[in-house]
Design a protein around this motif. Structure first.
Motif, PDB file in Angstrom:
ATOM      1  N   ALA A 122       0.831  -1.208   0.000  1.00  0.00           N
ATOM      2  CA  ALA A 122       0.000   0.000   0.000  1.00  0.00           C
ATOM      3  C   ALA A 122       0.866   1.258   0.000  1.00  0.00           C
ATOM      4  O   ALA A 122       0.568   2.234  -0.716  1.00  0.00           O
ATOM      5  CB  ALA A 122      -0.938   0.001   1.210  1.00  0.00           C
ATOM      6  N   GLU A 123       1.945   1.250   0.782  1.00  0.00           N
ATOM      7  CA  GLU A 123       2.847   2.406   0.813  1.00  0.00           C
ATOM      8  C   GLU A 123       3.529   2.601  -0.537  1.00  0.00           C
ATOM      9  O   GLU A 123       3.673   3.725  -1.016  1.00  0.00           O
ATOM     10  CB  GLU A 123       3.886   2.245   1.924  1.00  0.00           C
ATOM     11  CG  GLU A 123       3.298   2.424   3.310  1.00  0.00           C
ATOM     12  CD  GLU A 123       4.280   2.105   4.424  1.00  0.00           C
ATOM     13  OE1 GLU A 123       5.428   1.661   4.141  1.00  0.00           O
ATOM     14  OE2 GLU A 123       3.898   2.289   5.600  1.00  0.00           O
ATOM     15  N   PHE A 124       3.946   1.501  -1.159  1.00  0.00           N
ATOM     16  CA  PHE A 124       4.561   1.606  -2.477  1.00  0.00           C
ATOM     17  C   PHE A 124       3.564   2.165  -3.492  1.00  0.00           C
ATOM     18  O   PHE A 124       3.892   3.071  -4.254  1.00  0.00           O
ATOM     19  CB  PHE A 124       5.078   0.240  -2.961  1.00  0.00           C
ATOM     20  CG  PHE A 124       5.456   0.274  -4.413  1.00  0.00           C
ATOM     21  CD1 PHE A 124       6.668   0.828  -4.802  1.00  0.00           C
ATOM     22  CD2 PHE A 124       4.590  -0.187  -5.386  1.00  0.00           C
ATOM     23  CE1 PHE A 124       7.008   0.911  -6.150  1.00  0.00           C
ATOM     24  CE2 PHE A 124       4.924  -0.125  -6.722  1.00  0.00           C
ATOM     25  CZ  PHE A 124       6.131   0.427  -7.108  1.00  0.00           C
ATOM     26  N   GLU A 125       2.357   1.614  -3.499  1.00  0.00           N
ATOM     27  CA  GLU A 125       1.361   2.088  -4.468  1.00  0.00           C
ATOM     28  C   GLU A 125       1.015   3.559  -4.222  1.00  0.00           C
ATOM     29  O   GLU A 125       0.801   4.311  -5.178  1.00  0.00           O
ATOM     30  CB  GLU A 125       0.114   1.216  -4.432  1.00  0.00           C
ATOM     31  CG  GLU A 125       0.345  -0.145  -5.054  1.00  0.00           C
ATOM     32  CD  GLU A 125      -0.928  -0.939  -5.249  1.00  0.00           C
ATOM     33  OE1 GLU A 125      -1.630  -0.662  -6.228  1.00  0.00           O
ATOM     34  OE2 GLU A 125      -1.208  -1.833  -4.428  1.00  0.00           O
ATOM     35  N   GLY A 126       0.978   3.975  -2.959  1.00  0.00           N
ATOM     36  CA  GLY A 126       0.741   5.387  -2.645  1.00  0.00           C
ATOM     37  C   GLY A 126       1.876   6.264  -3.150  1.00  0.00           C
ATOM     38  O   GLY A 126       1.649   7.335  -3.720  1.00  0.00           O
ATOM     39  N   TRP A 127       3.107   5.808  -2.929  1.00  0.00           N
ATOM     40  CA  TRP A 127       4.279   6.539  -3.426  1.00  0.00           C
ATOM     41  C   TRP A 127       4.228   6.661  -4.939  1.00  0.00           C
ATOM     42  O   TRP A 127       4.459   7.727  -5.495  1.00  0.00           O
ATOM     43  CB  TRP A 127       5.559   5.820  -2.992  1.00  0.00           C
ATOM     44  CG  TRP A 127       6.786   6.330  -3.680  1.00  0.00           C
ATOM     45  CD1 TRP A 127       7.529   7.420  -3.334  1.00  0.00           C
ATOM     46  CD2 TRP A 127       7.410   5.791  -4.854  1.00  0.00           C
ATOM     47  NE1 TRP A 127       8.576   7.593  -4.219  1.00  0.00           N
ATOM     48  CE2 TRP A 127       8.515   6.603  -5.165  1.00  0.00           C
ATOM     49  CE3 TRP A 127       7.124   4.708  -5.675  1.00  0.00           C
ATOM     50  CZ2 TRP A 127       9.345   6.353  -6.264  1.00  0.00           C
ATOM     51  CZ3 TRP A 127       7.948   4.464  -6.763  1.00  0.00           C
ATOM     52  CH2 TRP A 127       9.048   5.285  -7.040  1.00  0.00           C
ATOM     53  N   TYR A 128       3.915   5.560  -5.617  1.00  0.00           N
ATOM     54  CA  TYR A 128       3.870   5.564  -7.082  1.00  0.00           C
ATOM     55  C   TYR A 128       2.788   6.516  -7.595  1.00  0.00           C
ATOM     56  O   TYR A 128       3.014   7.281  -8.533  1.00  0.00           O
ATOM     57  CB  TYR A 128       3.628   4.142  -7.614  1.00  0.00           C
ATOM     58  CG  TYR A 128       3.769   4.054  -9.103  1.00  0.00           C
ATOM     59  CD1 TYR A 128       5.009   3.828  -9.688  1.00  0.00           C
ATOM     60  CD2 TYR A 128       2.671   4.222  -9.954  1.00  0.00           C
ATOM     61  CE1 TYR A 128       5.149   3.760 -11.065  1.00  0.00           C
ATOM     62  CE2 TYR A 128       2.801   4.162 -11.322  1.00  0.00           C
ATOM     63  CZ  TYR A 128       4.043   3.935 -11.872  1.00  0.00           C
ATOM     64  OH  TYR A 128       4.183   3.888 -13.239  1.00  0.00           O
ATOM     65  N   LEU A 129       1.633   6.492  -6.965  1.00  0.00           N
ATOM     66  CA  LEU A 129       0.539   7.386  -7.355  1.00  0.00           C
ATOM     67  C   LEU A 129       0.939   8.843  -7.166  1.00  0.00           C
ATOM     68  O   LEU A 129       0.703   9.686  -8.047  1.00  0.00           O
ATOM     69  CB  LEU A 129      -0.726   7.066  -6.556  1.00  0.00           C
ATOM     70  CG  LEU A 129      -1.960   7.898  -6.871  1.00  0.00           C
ATOM     71  CD1 LEU A 129      -2.413   7.671  -8.310  1.00  0.00           C
ATOM     72  CD2 LEU A 129      -3.087   7.542  -5.906  1.00  0.00           C
ATOM     73  N   ASP A 130       1.564   9.153  -6.036  1.00  0.00           N
ATOM     74  CA  ASP A 130       2.026  10.527  -5.780  1.00  0.00           C
ATOM     75  C   ASP A 130       3.082  10.949  -6.805  1.00  0.00           C
ATOM     76  O   ASP A 130       3.106  12.095  -7.242  1.00  0.00           O
ATOM     77  CB  ASP A 130       2.622  10.655  -4.370  1.00  0.00           C
ATOM     78  CG  ASP A 130       1.572  10.565  -3.280  1.00  0.00           C
ATOM     79  OD1 ASP A 130       0.369  10.703  -3.592  1.00  0.00           O
ATOM     80  OD2 ASP A 130       1.952  10.343  -2.115  1.00  0.00           O
ATOM     81  N   ARG A 131       3.940  10.031  -7.165  1.00  0.00           N
ATOM     82  CA  ARG A 131       5.058  10.341  -8.076  1.00  0.00           C
ATOM     83  C   ARG A 131       4.604  10.508  -9.523  1.00  0.00           C
ATOM     84  O   ARG A 131       5.086  11.369 -10.240  1.00  0.00           O
ATOM     85  CB  ARG A 131       6.094   9.219  -7.996  1.00  0.00           C
ATOM     86  CG  ARG A 131       7.364   9.480  -8.766  1.00  0.00           C
ATOM     87  CD  ARG A 131       8.395   8.401  -8.437  1.00  0.00           C
ATOM     88  NE  ARG A 131       9.720   8.787  -8.838  1.00  0.00           N
ATOM     89  CZ  ARG A 131      10.230   8.580 -10.048  1.00  0.00           C
ATOM     90  NH1 ARG A 131       9.502   8.015 -10.968  1.00  0.00           N
ATOM     91  NH2 ARG A 131      11.454   8.962 -10.325  1.00  0.00           N
ATOM     92  N   THR A 132       3.661   9.666  -9.956  1.00  0.00           N
ATOM     93  CA  THR A 132       3.288   9.655 -11.370  1.00  0.00           C
ATOM     94  C   THR A 132       1.886  10.185 -11.650  1.00  0.00           C
ATOM     95  O   THR A 132       1.573  10.502 -12.785  1.00  0.00           O
ATOM     96  CB  THR A 132       3.354   8.220 -11.933  1.00  0.00           C
ATOM     97  OG1 THR A 132       2.348   7.424 -11.294  1.00  0.00           O
ATOM     98  CG2 THR A 132       4.728   7.609 -11.737  1.00  0.00           C
ATOM     99  N   GLY A 133       1.056  10.213 -10.628  1.00  0.00           N
ATOM    100  CA  GLY A 133      -0.326  10.626 -10.840  1.00  0.00           C
ATOM    101  C   GLY A 133      -1.206   9.498 -11.366  1.00  0.00           C
ATOM    102  O   GLY A 133      -2.375   9.706 -11.655  1.00  0.00           O
ATOM    103  N   LYS A 134      -0.640   8.295 -11.469  1.00  0.00           N
ATOM    104  CA  LYS A 134      -1.382   7.139 -11.975  1.00  0.00           C
ATOM    105  C   LYS A 134      -1.191   5.964 -11.025  1.00  0.00           C
ATOM    106  O   LYS A 134      -0.131   5.805 -10.445  1.00  0.00           O
ATOM    107  CB  LYS A 134      -0.870   6.739 -13.362  1.00  0.00           C
ATOM    108  CG  LYS A 134      -1.079   7.805 -14.408  1.00  0.00           C
ATOM    109  CD  LYS A 134      -0.522   7.374 -15.733  1.00  0.00           C
ATOM    110  CE  LYS A 134      -0.684   8.507 -16.742  1.00  0.00           C
ATOM    111  NZ  LYS A 134      -0.105   8.178 -18.032  1.00  0.00           N
ATOM    112  N   PRO A 135      -2.206   5.115 -10.912  1.00  0.00           N
ATOM    113  CA  PRO A 135      -2.055   3.925 -10.068  1.00  0.00           C
ATOM    114  C   PRO A 135      -1.042   2.958 -10.673  1.00  0.00           C
ATOM    115  O   PRO A 135      -0.954   2.821 -11.897  1.00  0.00           O
ATOM    116  CB  PRO A 135      -3.448   3.294 -10.058  1.00  0.00           C
ATOM    117  CG  PRO A 135      -4.355   4.242 -10.735  1.00  0.00           C
ATOM    118  CD  PRO A 135      -3.542   5.233 -11.470  1.00  0.00           C
ATOM    119  N   PHE A 136      -0.296   2.285  -9.818  1.00  0.00           N
ATOM    120  CA  PHE A 136       0.709   1.328 -10.275  1.00  0.00           C
ATOM    121  C   PHE A 136       0.077   0.222 -11.111  1.00  0.00           C
ATOM    122  O   PHE A 136       0.636  -0.199 -12.126  1.00  0.00           O
ATOM    123  CB  PHE A 136       1.456   0.743  -9.074  1.00  0.00           C
ATOM    124  CG  PHE A 136       2.569  -0.193  -9.452  1.00  0.00           C
ATOM    125  CD1 PHE A 136       3.708   0.285 -10.091  1.00  0.00           C
ATOM    126  CD2 PHE A 136       2.487  -1.545  -9.177  1.00  0.00           C
ATOM    127  CE1 PHE A 136       4.746  -0.570 -10.450  1.00  0.00           C
ATOM    128  CE2 PHE A 136       3.524  -2.415  -9.533  1.00  0.00           C
ATOM    129  CZ  PHE A 136       4.651  -1.924 -10.172  1.00  0.00           C
TER     130      PHE A 136
END
Length: 152
Positions: A122-136
């Motif tokens: 969940a933390e990784f997916e949150g980081w990825y969403l914040d970084r790219t604006g898209k869900p992993f």
């Protein structure tokens, strides 16, 4: 078009128009909600598939280095991520917290902390969403063309 007088037909026509409009609004809300639920279902199944592949790859590894290599291989296969691409490298390295949590659960001698795996994911997916604006999990939507290797 001339205005219709306030008659019973005009009132019935206004009621029909209002009912049509109300139905249209409910349909829009329904379609939006159904689309959202469909996306959640698709992502949940993708997440399960990915984590099954990761767990199987990591479980067969002899040590931590091989477990991370196996995890990287799954990310490469599933999403087309490559350590040779700087942007991909950051994602792969950040994902290693998930791989480490899986490895810890699979090699735990006591009571495994399954919640740690879900938290790391969940933390990784949150980081990825914040970084790219898209869900992993939307990376599965990206078509990666297979390029054949030809020796001449």
């Amino acid at each position: 078009m001339p205005a219709m007088p306030d008659t019973y037909l005009a009132r019935l026509q206004a009621d029909a128009f209002a009912a049509d409009k109300a139905e249209g609004e409910v349909r829009k809300e329904y379609i939006a909600r159904l689309t959202s639920l469909e996306r959640e279902r698709v992502f949940a199944n993708r997440r399960l598939h990915m984590m099954q592949a990761l767990s199987a790859a990591i479980e067969g590894a002899d040590d931590e280095a091989k477990a991370l290599a196996a995890s990287d291989a799954v990310l490469t296969e599933e999403f087309g991520l490559s350590g040779g691409n700087d942007g991909h490298k950051v994602v792969i390295e950040r994902f290693r917290t998930v791989s480490d949590a899986i490895d810890a659960v699979l090699n735990c001698e006591g009571e495994p902390d399954h919640a740690a795996v879900l938290t790391a994911l969940a933390e990784f997916e949150g980081w990825y969403l914040d970084r790219t604006g898209k869900p992993f999990m939307a990376l599965y939507d990206v078509y990666v063309q297979q390029t054949p290797v030809v020796d001449f």
